[in-house]
Design an enzyme around this catalytic site. Structure first.
Site, PDB file in Angstrom:
ATOM      1  N   GLN A  32      46.279  31.334 -16.733  1.00 40.66           N
ATOM      2  CA  GLN A  32      46.344  30.450 -15.580  1.00 40.66           C
ATOM      3  C   GLN A  32      45.114  29.544 -15.525  1.00 40.66           C
ATOM      4  OE1 GLN A  32      48.810  29.958 -13.273  1.00 40.66           O
ATOM      5  NE2 GLN A  32      50.173  31.265 -14.474  1.00 40.66           N
ATOM      6  N   CYS A  70      42.080  33.008 -12.892  1.00 39.05           N
ATOM      7  CA  CYS A  70      43.119  33.572 -13.765  1.00 39.05           C
ATOM      8  C   CYS A  70      44.397  33.894 -13.008  1.00 39.05           C
ATOM      9  CB  CYS A  70      42.597  34.800 -14.509  1.00 39.05           C
ATOM     10  SG  CYS A  70      41.104  34.447 -15.473  1.00 39.05           S
ATOM     11  N   GLY A  81      39.525  31.120 -27.071  1.00 34.75           N
ATOM     12  CA  GLY A  81      38.700  32.306 -27.272  1.00 34.75           C
ATOM     13  C   GLY A  81      38.287  32.982 -25.992  1.00 34.75           C
TER      14      GLY A  81
END
Length: 213
Positions: A69, A171, A153
């Site tokens: 998100q 998130c 990453g």
């Protein structure tokens, strides 16, 4: 190979460079970790929901192609972009996510932060905070896999202004607290933390002769 990008780095050119590197690589291309400290930016994952942007203010928002998100990147946070050949390493996606998390957990331990952990169903790395031991997020993950090659990453909060995280549901989780290493009592040089994180990522990557898939 570990490469530092100029700091602060604008997000979009770095993202475009990762995509170009990934599109051009081949079976013999060496894996790399790019380290950087971004200029302030919110990024939305491929399926990111705009409603998780609560109050972005003047901070730019970029919709990108990683999973997940919304998150924030900014000064005081080291981002390690892992440009890895997962097929050569014999890694599935779940194993790769665990590799990224383990590298961040190990790095935190190296710098005196014990108790960092995973949280079931919520990728990333968390540390217990407060008298009740509630988990707060200290590192975020986002990956993209194209033709067996991974990019994006892990972002580890070192010593940063945490206020921009209040402008989002980090998130996608409402009320999730975000902390950095300094809040946990470990104030260290960002470059040193980045070098250790990158070294752990590369060391954890299975060598081609170790791959079984």
């Amino acid at each position: 190979m570990i490469k530092w990008l100029p700091r602060p780095a604008d997000y979009t050119p770095v993202w475009q460079d990762m995509r170009a590197f990934t599109a051009a690589r081949h079976a013999g291309t060496a894996d790399q970790v790019w380290l950087c400290e971004h200029a302030p930016v919110y990024t939305l994952g491929q399926a990111g929901k705009p409603e998780h942007l609560l109050n972005p203010g003047a901070i730019p928002v970029v919709q990108c192609d990683r999973g997940g998100q919304v998150t924030y990147h900014g000064p005081g946070q080291v981002v390690a972009y892992a440009l890895f050949d997962l097929r050569r390493a014999g890694l599935f996606v779940r194993e790769y996510v665990q590799l990224l998390e383990a590298a961040a957990i190990g790095t935190l331990a190296d710098f005196g932060i014990a108790g960092a952990c995973r949280k079931p169903g919520a990728p990333g790395v968390y540390v217990p905070q407060g008298p009740g031991g509630e988990l707060a997020k200290i590192a975020a993950l986002g990956i993209k896999i194209r033709n067996g090659y991974a990019y994006h990453g892990v972002a580890l909060n070192v010593d940063m202004d945490l206020a921009p995280f209040l402008g989002i549901n980090p998130c996608g989780y409402e009320g999730l607290r975000t902390v950095d290493m300094a809040v946990c009592g470990a104030r260290h040089d960002l470059a040193a933390v980045g070098e250790r994180l990158a070294a752990r990522l590369l060391a954890a990557l299975p060598r081609p002769q170790d791959a079984t898939r």
